[in-house]
Scaffold this motif. Structure first.
Motif, PDB file in Angstrom:
ATOM      1  N   LEU B 312      37.434  22.556  38.936  1.00  0.00           N
ATOM      2  CA  LEU B 312      38.621  23.168  38.358  1.00  0.00           C
ATOM      3  C   LEU B 312      38.224  24.063  37.178  1.00  0.00           C
ATOM      4  CD1 LEU B 312      41.149  20.210  38.537  1.00  0.00           C
ATOM      5  CD2 LEU B 312      41.169  22.342  39.838  1.00  0.00           C
ATOM      6  N   ASN B 313      37.296  23.569  36.361  1.00  0.00           N
ATOM      7  CA  ASN B 313      36.819  24.361  35.227  1.00  0.00           C
ATOM      8  C   ASN B 313      36.211  25.665  35.674  1.00  0.00           C
ATOM      9  OD1 ASN B 313      37.516  22.642  33.272  1.00  0.00           O
ATOM     10  ND2 ASN B 313      35.576  21.528  33.327  1.00  0.00           N
ATOM     11  N   ASN B 314      35.376  25.546  36.692  1.00  0.00           N
ATOM     12  CA  ASN B 314      34.679  26.744  37.130  1.00  0.00           C
ATOM     13  C   ASN B 314      35.631  27.761  37.726  1.00  0.00           C
ATOM     14  OD1 ASN B 314      32.159  26.133  36.235  1.00  0.00           O
ATOM     15  ND2 ASN B 314      31.575  25.031  38.098  1.00  0.00           N
ATOM     16  N   ILE B 315      36.671  27.259  38.360  1.00  0.00           N
ATOM     17  CA  ILE B 315      37.685  28.187  38.858  1.00  0.00           C
ATOM     18  C   ILE B 315      38.299  28.943  37.684  1.00  0.00           C
ATOM     19  CG2 ILE B 315      39.951  28.329  39.953  1.00  0.00           C
ATOM     20  CD1 ILE B 315      39.099  26.013  41.742  1.00  0.00           C
ATOM     21  N   GLY B 316      38.612  28.154  36.637  1.00  0.00           N
ATOM     22  CA  GLY B 316      39.168  28.799  35.446  1.00  0.00           C
ATOM     23  C   GLY B 316      38.193  29.832  34.877  1.00  0.00           C
ATOM     24  N   TYR B 317      36.950  29.447  34.873  1.00  0.00           N
ATOM     25  CA  TYR B 317      35.875  30.292  34.362  1.00  0.00           C
ATOM     26  C   TYR B 317      35.817  31.609  35.119  1.00  0.00           C
ATOM     27  CZ  TYR B 317      31.256  30.192  31.991  1.00  0.00           C
ATOM     28  OH  TYR B 317      30.178  30.402  31.198  1.00  0.00           O
ATOM     29  N   ALA B 318      35.869  31.509  36.431  1.00  0.00           N
ATOM     30  CA  ALA B 318      35.789  32.705  37.274  1.00  0.00           C
ATOM     31  C   ALA B 318      37.005  33.590  37.076  1.00  0.00           C
ATOM     32  CB  ALA B 318      35.662  32.284  38.740  1.00  0.00           C
ATOM     33  N   LEU B 319      38.142  32.975  37.061  1.00  0.00           N
ATOM     34  CA  LEU B 319      39.376  33.749  36.849  1.00  0.00           C
ATOM     35  C   LEU B 319      39.289  34.507  35.535  1.00  0.00           C
ATOM     36  CD1 LEU B 319      42.185  31.291  38.005  1.00  0.00           C
ATOM     37  CD2 LEU B 319      41.401  33.395  39.113  1.00  0.00           C
ATOM     38  N   LEU B 320      38.804  33.780  34.540  1.00  0.00           N
ATOM     39  CA  LEU B 320      38.705  34.368  33.215  1.00  0.00           C
ATOM     40  C   LEU B 320      37.748  35.553  33.207  1.00  0.00           C
ATOM     41  CD1 LEU B 320      39.747  33.570  30.331  1.00  0.00           C
ATOM     42  CD2 LEU B 320      37.416  32.788  29.944  1.00  0.00           C
ATOM     43  N   ALA B 321      36.617  35.361  33.828  1.00  0.00           N
ATOM     44  CA  ALA B 321      35.617  36.429  33.831  1.00  0.00           C
ATOM     45  C   ALA B 321      36.162  37.664  34.532  1.00  0.00           C
ATOM     46  CB  ALA B 321      34.349  35.936  34.539  1.00  0.00           C
ATOM     47  N   GLY B 322      36.780  37.439  35.685  1.00  0.00           N
ATOM     48  CA  GLY B 322      37.308  38.565  36.440  1.00  0.00           C
ATOM     49  C   GLY B 322      38.406  39.286  35.677  1.00  0.00           C
ATOM     50  N   TYR B 323      39.362  38.511  35.282  1.00  0.00           N
ATOM     51  CA  TYR B 323      40.507  39.110  34.602  1.00  0.00           C
ATOM     52  C   TYR B 323      40.107  39.699  33.261  1.00  0.00           C
ATOM     53  CZ  TYR B 323      45.281  39.572  32.870  1.00  0.00           C
ATOM     54  OH  TYR B 323      46.451  40.069  32.360  1.00  0.00           O
ATOM     55  N   GLY B 324      39.255  38.952  32.546  1.00  0.00           N
ATOM     56  CA  GLY B 324      38.785  39.424  31.233  1.00  0.00           C
ATOM     57  C   GLY B 324      37.989  40.711  31.377  1.00  0.00           C
ATOM     58  N   GLY B 325      37.144  40.761  32.385  1.00  0.00           N
ATOM     59  CA  GLY B 325      36.350  41.969  32.607  1.00  0.00           C
ATOM     60  C   GLY B 325      37.260  43.162  32.882  1.00  0.00           C
ATOM     61  N   TRP B 326      38.253  42.885  33.678  1.00  0.00           N
ATOM     62  CA  TRP B 326      39.201  43.961  34.003  1.00  0.00           C
ATOM     63  C   TRP B 326      39.909  44.450  32.744  1.00  0.00           C
ATOM     64  CZ3 TRP B 326      44.695  44.316  34.326  1.00  0.00           C
ATOM     65  CH2 TRP B 326      45.142  45.443  35.039  1.00  0.00           C
ATOM     66  N   LEU B 327      40.323  43.467  31.919  1.00  0.00           N
ATOM     67  CA  LEU B 327      41.008  43.817  30.678  1.00  0.00           C
ATOM     68  C   LEU B 327      40.105  44.624  29.761  1.00  0.00           C
ATOM     69  CD1 LEU B 327      43.089  40.688  29.584  1.00  0.00           C
ATOM     70  CD2 LEU B 327      43.925  42.888  30.404  1.00  0.00           C
ATOM     71  N   ALA B 328      38.837  44.204  29.698  1.00  0.00           N
ATOM     72  CA  ALA B 328      37.891  44.884  28.823  1.00  0.00           C
ATOM     73  C   ALA B 328      37.708  46.319  29.285  1.00  0.00           C
ATOM     74  CB  ALA B 328      36.551  44.143  28.822  1.00  0.00           C
ATOM     75  N   MET B 329      37.710  46.497  30.593  1.00  0.00           N
ATOM     76  CA  MET B 329      37.568  47.856  31.130  1.00  0.00           C
ATOM     77  C   MET B 329      38.758  48.716  30.740  1.00  0.00           C
ATOM     78  SD  MET B 329      36.001  47.404  34.865  1.00  0.00           S
ATOM     79  CE  MET B 329      36.880  48.822  35.466  1.00  0.00           C
ATOM     80  N   GLN B 330      39.915  48.110  30.720  1.00  0.00           N
ATOM     81  CA  GLN B 330      41.105  48.828  30.281  1.00  0.00           C
ATOM     82  C   GLN B 330      41.044  49.105  28.788  1.00  0.00           C
ATOM     83  OE1 GLN B 330      43.682  49.287  32.799  1.00  0.00           O
ATOM     84  NE2 GLN B 330      42.015  48.482  34.046  1.00  0.00           N
ATOM     85  N   GLY B 331      40.069  48.434  28.114  1.00  0.00           N
ATOM     86  CA  GLY B 331      39.960  48.629  26.680  1.00  0.00           C
ATOM     87  C   GLY B 331      40.934  47.789  25.892  1.00  0.00           C
TER      88      GLY B 331
END
Lengths: 585, 640
Positions: B312-331
């Motif tokens: 469950l943690n790792n799922i959260g981790y992956a979601l975070l990385a994906g979504y966070g990366g996307w957000l970071a790209m948006q600046g």
């Protein structure tokens, strides 16, 4: 450990799967940040995310598999160790169990085995997982940058040092804890066994104080140990944290010179954190390990003890005679002397010689502490004579297989023991295969049948530690029934009719003779009425035989015997002849 | 008494052990010590019976555990202060870490790395780490203290409780089983109290702290990280009850096994004499096997939870990385924020994990606690009535008024027992075994309560007297002697704790024990092994008599006190006892009629009734039961 080799091997394999997959996670993370976010590649981000999810799903299989196999291995190992230890305890003779004490043996069988079992499970999980995590972390860190990883090298010696220190000093502390547990158990057990006396004397406050002493002792030892541990662990943590600082600092320089990316420094920090955690867990496990080592030592101490009374080498088995044969045994004591191991002072028995011919009843009389019970204990080899020989059917008892020897005889002890279970089970105890008819016949011979039938549940009535309260005489007769069921060649009654009234005892003797006509009987008793019909009476005084013969002979010739009779009839026999008066001790 | 819905684990045992489990469970469930006869069910078939072990009220047990901590409020507050500060410190470190990494990031834009910021952050981190070390040291120190104090108290309370329980309680259980509750079960409770409860709260605080910090950084990322949390709790809830039931089954088996071990090892002489070792080992194997089975189930179930949590943690981790990366790209956020977030999610998922794992541990502790509390809830000997008054001096007048008693319904042991004893009288009870003689004594001591009728001491019903006063008025020497580990002197002094050495020795002389004691290696200071194992049975009886002599009570009870003492020694004892008995009420049970000839009243008992009473002369003249007894003893003597 052989039977669980597969389980023990499988657990780490699954753990390796889990660890390997987990180790990939920070790597994926770095890729998302450097290649995904850095280069604006959204597709890469999603693909990497899916990869992360996939690997963690696989990791669950690894983790669950490891749990499954380590639990299996741990419980199986624990159960088998307990079984082996119990078997060992059963094989020990009294000299050894006296030394260990009952309470301590119980603690060893339960708590200490539990500790070792716990340790095995923990090591299968943690001792594999954490070093792997650690090693993996190191490898991954090395892959990123050798110089940064070099920092780790600096951390290893102080951490190793701390760990060794912890192990070295905590182990004796844990041994002490187990010893205190022993003492607590002993205090408890004594209280339980003596609860009637405690209540009768209104001593519960005193008992509470006694218990509190042991209780406090145990707690204090626990506390000392925990405090030591609570000092060592944070220190180890601190050393590791210093490593993170060093990475960040050095990382600053390498990033500035463009040799490393930010993502890589982050991954580095993550790996170091991971290594740190694995060290922390290792410290936890180390605690358990030193505790388990203390317990393992206590178990080994029992396992390594050689019973002092053992089967002789190459003893010929006795031809099946045992039950049903009922041929009387010929017993001979030849110049037997005995001294308890480690005891000082005069020997308990000295130069004792007498014989029981097949089918004879020989009684032993003597004052309290004159060595009567000890004499009886030499027959089934509870102890071995220190001088002379005990011979049964022409063969030294030391030349028999123990089970053959003990099969020949039945022994009813002074303190009759009943076990948790039904009346029938208790009688059948020495001879599990006996039929209900045989059980009832033995009970009739022991004069206990009618009284058993007076219970609502008859032979199915529960007795023993959990059962109904029986009077002393009832217990003794049940114990005699148990002995008779075996149809022994030799019956030893160690003052085991003391709580039975004279009339019943008379009937008992008659019915015993009837049931097992030819068996030889060695009877220790106090009452003249119990022994005056014996074929021969042996009078013991301070471990030496002072008279031997039939009732009438002894009445004439043996002063000690006369005194015993006088004390029971109130008549002064010596008035007829020699000097009067008692010269007790 | 148990709701069918609660999860349960079936024990599979042969009928013989089954009955024992049932009795224990039933007694636990009732929380009352009342004895109930159970049928063994005929024992006809030998297939495995199934015994269902159910977990009971978890919340109640948990609250009681917490209540056990109540006396330590101050230390707990300090502890929580430490936990909070420790948590704050560990929450700070990702913040600084993120900043430090942001400081590095600047380099990409060709601006020199902001070493000042880096330095400052590193310094802060250093302080945080040192602070953390100090706090966790103090935490460890304190939590050890709190848990050990609590456990020590729990054990003391349980032992104290044990002292108040009626004999019926002890009659129904093996010593080993009780022992197991006092050690194994309390041990589990201790572990949870020391590692668990405080950690649990620490985790909760960390959880909220991490949550707050994450919210400060980014609301959207926080939501992403939290997606898996409900699943964590769901999973925990799903398995918790089952785990508790499994652990309860395991602890029950452990108790049974302990009982067997204790019984067999204590009775080792009998075991060996009957070549019963193999059977004992086989019995052990049955219990051991069942312990293994329940243990495996409990462990596997509770061990499967952490890997699932990890998923469950790792799922959260992956979601975070994906979504966070996307957000970071948006600046929308900086990479430093993602870095900090990942640290936070670790900090966030760890307590969630820990809460879940500790929840499991707590389940196993609750199983232990349930067994401990079941004993705590046993009905004690009925409390002394509030208006009881001690007798200032006891004259020693006894009366039994139509007393009836049975251990088990429908099997009376004593019927309509009526007896008046004047102070200073010597009463003898004779009769065949099982006639109810010892029961008379047990009732007089209030070990059991009569079903009917009344017993009075000096005209006061014994139920109206404080137990302490009643029992102090009497000294009892029992058939089964019981000695305690300690010196010979300590054992005699048990009769009167404040007596001097000289008094102890005088009592030993009276009891005829002096002679053998002086022959012991260290005399009165010889240490006795477990239950005086190094003494003969007769010697132990003499010590018990000395103990009673020292107690110097108005009423003396001798229940087959000298049955294993040789008659010559007994005569010496009796001669001395004549002094002692003067002016005392004496109740003597004996089979050797020679010892009771001078009794004022002899009661002949049979089948729980008095069949004859009177002085010896009268009874002999009657030519009844007593006459017969004497005749048969004499006949045996003169059979020659």
């Amino acid at each position: 450990m052989a039977p669980y080799r597969r389980q023990i091997a499988m657990a780490p394999i699954f753990m390796i799967i889990e660890v390997a997959l987990e180790l990939l996670q920070p790597r994926f993370m770095a890729r998302i940040i450097d290649d995904g976010v850095g280069k604006g590649d959204l597709r890469l981000i999603w693909v990497t995310c899916l990869l992360m999810l996939g690997t963690s799903a696989l990791a669950v299989i690894g983790g669950a598999g490891c749990t499954y196999f380590s639990s299996l291995a741990g419980q199986n190992f624990g159960a088998d160790l307990r079984q082996a230890l119990f078997r060992k305890v059963m094989s020990l003779s009294f000299a050894e169990t006296d030394r260990f004490t009952t309470a301590s043996l119980i603690t060893r069988l339960t708590q200490d085995v539990g500790q070792v079992q716990h340790m095995l499970v923990m090591s299968l999980r943690m001792l594999v997982r954490q070093p792997l995590m650690c090693l993996g972390g190191v490898v991954m860190a090395l892959l990123i940058d050798i110089r940064l990883a070099g920092i780790l090298l600096l951390l290893v010696p102080p951490i190793l040092f701390m760990s060794l220190l912890t192990y070295r000093y905590s182990r004796p502390m844990f041994s002490l804890i187990q010893e205190k547990v022993d003492r607590l158990n002993a205090a408890l057990q004594e209280n339980l066994a003596g609860i009637r006396v405690v209540k009768a004397y209104g001593r519960s406050d005193y008992e509470k104080k006694r218990f509190e002493r042991e209780n406090r002792g145990l707690s204090a030892q626990h506390l000392r140990t925990a405090r030591f541990m609570s000092g060592m662990m944070p220190l180890t943590m601190l050393i590791m944290n210093m490593g993170i600082l060093a990475v960040l600092y050095t990382g600053g320089w390498t990033v500035r010179s463009g040799e490393l990316s930010v993502g890589e420094v982050m991954a580095m920090v993550n790996y170091i954190t991971q290594i740190l955690f694995s060290f922390m867990f290792a410290a936890f496990v180390l605690t358990d390990f030193s505790r388990a080592k203390a317990s393992a030592d206590r178990i080994t101490a029992v396992m390594d003890t050689q019973p002092s009374v053992v089967d002789p080498e190459g003893a010929a088995p006795v031809a099946a005679g045992g039950r049903g044969a009922c041929r009387g045994a010929a017993v001979e004591f030849r110049d037997v002397s005995f001294r308890y191991p480690g005891a000082a002072g005069a020997p308990v028995l000295q130069g004792v010689s007498f014989a029981i011919r097949p089918g004879e009843t020989v009684a032993v009389l003597g004052s309290t502490g004159s060595g009567k019970s000890t004499l009886a204990h030499l027959l089934p080899r509870f102890y071995d004579a220190t001088g002379g020989a005990v011979v049964i059917d022409g063969r030294d008892v030391r030349d028999y297989h123990l089970s053959d020897l003990r099969d020949k005889m039945s022994m009813v002890l002074q303190e009759s023991v009943l076990f948790s279970g039904t009346v029938a089970e208790n009688i059948r105890w020495g001879e599990a295969s006996a039929s209900q008819d045989e059980v009832e016949a033995a009970a009739r011979a022991a004069q206990v049948h009618d009284f058993v039938l007076s219970f609502k549940d008859g032979y199915e009535t529960l007795v023993g530690q959990r059962g109904i309260t029986l009077s002393g005489g009832q217990k003794q007769r049940l114990a005699i029934a148990r002995a008779l069921l075996k149809k022994p060649s030799l019956l030893i009654l160690d003052d085991s009719t003391s709580a039975i009234d004279g009339e019943t005892e008379g009937r008992l003797h008659a019915s015993m003779k009837e049931a097992c006509g030819d068996m030889s009987i060695l009877q220790i008793a106090q009452r003249i009425s119990s022994v005056c019909n014996a074929d021969r009476i042996v009078v013991l005084q301070d471990g030496v035989i002072v008279g031997q013969g039939r009732h009438a002979d002894l009445l004439r010739s043996c002063r000690v015997y006369q005194e015993i009779v006088e004390s029971q009839t109130g008549e002064d026999l010596s008035a007829k002849g020699q000097n009067g008066g008692l010269n007790h001790d | 008494m148990t709701e069918p819905k609660k999860p349960a684990l079936e024990l599979q045992l042969p009928p013989r052990w089954q009955a024992l489990v049932e009795r224990t469970m039933a007694a636990d469930a009732k929380g009352g010590g009342s004895r109930q006869g159970r049928h063994m069910g005929g024992g006809g078939h030998h297939g495995m019976h199934r015994q269902v072990v159910r977990a009971r009220d978890a919340r109640g047990s948990f609250l009681r555990l917490l209540r056990a901590l109540r006396g330590r409020t101050l230390w707990l507050l300090v502890m929580f202060a430490l936990v909070i500060s420790g948590t704050c410190l560990s929450l700070l470190s990702p913040l600084f870490l993120g900043r430090a990494i942001d400081a590095l990031k600047v380099v990409k834009n060709e601006v020199p790395v902001d070493m000042d910021v880096l330095w400052r952050m590193l310094l802060f981190l250093l302080l945080v780490y040192v602070g953390n070390t100090v706090v966790s040291f103090l935490q460890g120190w304190l939590s050890a203290k709190i848990s050990q104090d609590t456990v020590c108290e729990l054990r003391r309370d349980l032992f104290a409780k044990l002292q108040t329980l009626p004999l019926t309680f002890f009659d129904g259980r093996t010593h080993g089983e009780i022992l197991s509750r006092m050690t194994n079960d309390i041990e589990i409770v201790a572990q949870v109290l020391s590692r668990g409860v405080v950690h649990f709260f620490g985790s909760v605080i960390t959880l909220f702290g991490a949550l707050a910090s994450m919210l400060l950084l980014s609301g959207r990322l926080t939501l992403t990280a939290m997606v898996t949390v409900p699943f964590c709790f769901l999973l925990t809830k799903l398995v918790a009850k089952r785990i508790r039931a499994y652990f309860l089954a395991q602890q029950t088996m452990l108790g049974l096994l302990n009982g067997h071990i204790e019984e067999i090892i204590s009775a080792q002489k009998t075991v060996k004499a009957f070549n019963h070792e193999e059977q004992a080992i086989a019995d052990f194997a049955i219990l051991n096997q069942e312990l293994r089975r329940t243990g495996i189930r409990a462990r596997i179930l509770s061990g499967i939870v952490p890997p699932l949590m990890n998923l469950l943690n790792n799922i959260g981790y992956a979601l975070l990385a994906g979504y966070g990366g996307w957000l970071a790209m948006q600046g929308d956020i900086t990479i430093g924020v993602i870095a900090a977030f990942i640290q936070y999610t670790r900090q966030f998922s760890r307590p969630v994990n820990e809460i879940a794992n500790q929840y499991n541990d707590i389940q196993s502790a609750l199983a232990g606690a349930e067994r401990v509390f079941a004993m705590m809830d046993e009905e004690p000997e009925p409390a002394d009535a509030p208006d009881v008054q001690s007798l200032a001096t006891v004259r020693g007048e006894l009366s039994f008024d139509n007393v009836c008693f049975s251990y088990k319904d429908g099997e009376p042991v004593l019927r309509d027992f009526t007896l008046q004893v004047q102070p200073g009288q010597k009463i003898a009870l004779v009769g065949s075994t099982g006639a109810g003689k010892t029961t008379v004594v047990s009732l007089l001591m209030r070990f059991y309560e009569p079903r009917q009728g009344r017993i009075c001491l000096d005209g006061v019903p014994i139920t109206q007297l404080p137990r302490q006063c009643l029992r102090q008025a009497m000294a009892m020497v029992l058939q089964d002697t019981q000695l305690f580990s300690g010196t010979v002197r300590d054992n005699i002094r048990y009769g009167r704790l404040e007596s001097s050495d000289a008094e102890v020795e005088a009592a030993a002389r009276t009891a005829g024990a002096d002679a053998f004691i002086s022959r012991l290696p260290q005399g009165y200071d010889t240490i006795l092994s477990e239950n005086g194992g190094n003494l003969s049975q007769g010697q132990r009886q003499l010590l018990s008599i000395a103990r009673a002599v020292l107690a110097d009570p108005p009423v003396l009870i001798l229940d087959e006190a000298t049955s294993n003492v040789d008659t010559r020694t007994e005569m010496c004892v009796q001669r001395a006892m004549i002094h002692l008995m003067k002016g005392r009420t004496c109740l003597v049970i004996a089979h050797r009629l020679s010892t009771i000839r001078d009794a004022d009243v002899i009661l002949v008992m049979a089948g729980g009734r008095i069949v004859e009473r009177g002085a010896r002369r009268e009874l002999l003249a009657l030519r009844g039961a007593y006459w017969q007894l004497e005749q048969s003893q004499a006949a045996l003597l003169s059979a020659e």
